[in-house]
Write a protein that holds these residues in place. Structure first.
Motif, short mmCIF file in Angstrom:
data_model
loop_
_atom_site.label_atom_id
_atom_site.label_comp_id
_atom_site.label_asym_id
_atom_site.label_seq_id
_atom_site.Cartn_x
_atom_site.Cartn_y
_atom_site.Cartn_z
N ARG A 86 0.98 -1.29 0.06
CA ARG A 86 -0.02 -0.03 -0.11
C ARG A 86 0.94 1.49 0.16
O ARG A 86 0.35 2.42 0.15
CB ARG A 86 -0.82 0.00 1.30
N SER A 87 2.11 1.02 -0.17
CA SER A 87 3.13 2.09 -0.12
C SER A 87 3.26 2.55 -1.46
O SER A 87 3.28 1.73 -2.55
CB SER A 87 4.25 1.79 0.71
N SER A 88 3.93 3.76 -1.65
CA SER A 88 4.16 4.13 -3.07
C SER A 88 5.44 3.37 -3.55
O SER A 88 6.29 2.98 -2.58
CB SER A 88 4.42 5.61 -2.89
N ARG A 90 8.33 4.57 -4.51
CA ARG A 90 9.38 5.20 -3.90
C ARG A 90 9.62 4.59 -2.44
O ARG A 90 10.76 4.33 -2.03
CB ARG A 90 9.27 6.86 -3.82
N ARG A 91 8.49 4.53 -1.59
CA ARG A 91 8.79 4.23 -0.23
C ARG A 91 8.98 2.53 -0.18
O ARG A 91 9.68 2.19 0.64
CB ARG A 91 7.27 4.20 0.25
N ARG A 92 8.57 1.74 -1.13
CA ARG A 92 8.89 0.33 -1.12
C ARG A 92 10.37 0.21 -1.58
O ARG A 92 10.91 -0.62 -0.89
CB ARG A 92 8.23 -0.32 -2.29
#
Length: 159
Positions: A86-88, A90-92
């Motif tokens: 559920r993260s962007s 970029r966050r992944r």
């Protein structure tokens, strides 16, 4: 999933074992890791009896195994599970590389501490600062990963 579970269990076991092994050191290892000057480093080393310094140096090879383990665990958790789904993107990517990068800083800290504890090297203030900065970066990345995992768990529960 086997690799994730194996690295996770290995990190827990090795981390607990090292914490138990290093518990007698007063001041503790964290104080040494964040000793930015030769004087601060020497105060800690000289507070330890010789067998505690030997204990500290003896733990360093096992700490390399620990950092390899937690680096792999963080990468696997971020890339082989749906925790960060559920993260962007970029966050992944950030989550995937946070613990491996922490492990790189940890390795640098270990190498420098191995060298700095072999004999007094008071004329090299910048080396002590670099070792402490590497340690501070490691701890900051570990905390960042923990916050990221907590945030991912909250997002998962909210969905």
């Amino acid at each position: 999933m086997f690799a994730l579970r194996f690295t996770g269990c290995s990190v827990l076991a090795l981390g607990a074992g090292l914490a138990f092994y290093l518990a007698p050191l007063k001041p503790g290892v964290l104080a040494l890791q964040l000793a930015f000057t030769p004087q601060a480093f020497a105060r800690i080393i000289h507070a330890w009896p010789p067998e505690h310094l030997a204990r500290y140096r003896a733990h360093l090879p096992l700490d390399f195994a620990l950092l390899l383990g937690y680096g792999a665990f963080g990468f696997l958790l971020a890339t082989r599970t749906d925790l960060f789904s559920r993260s962007s993107p970029r966050r992944r990517r950030l989550a995937a590389w946070t613990l491996p990068l922490a492990a790189v800083f940890d390795a640098a800290e270990n190498v420098l501490h191995w060298w700095l504890t072999a004999e007094p090297r008071f004329g090299l203030a910048s080396v002590y600062a670099v070792a402490a900065l590497a340690s501070a970066a490691k701890w900051a990345l570990l905390v960042l990963f923990g916050v990221g995992v907590a945030g991912a768990l909250v997002r998962r529960e909210a969905a």
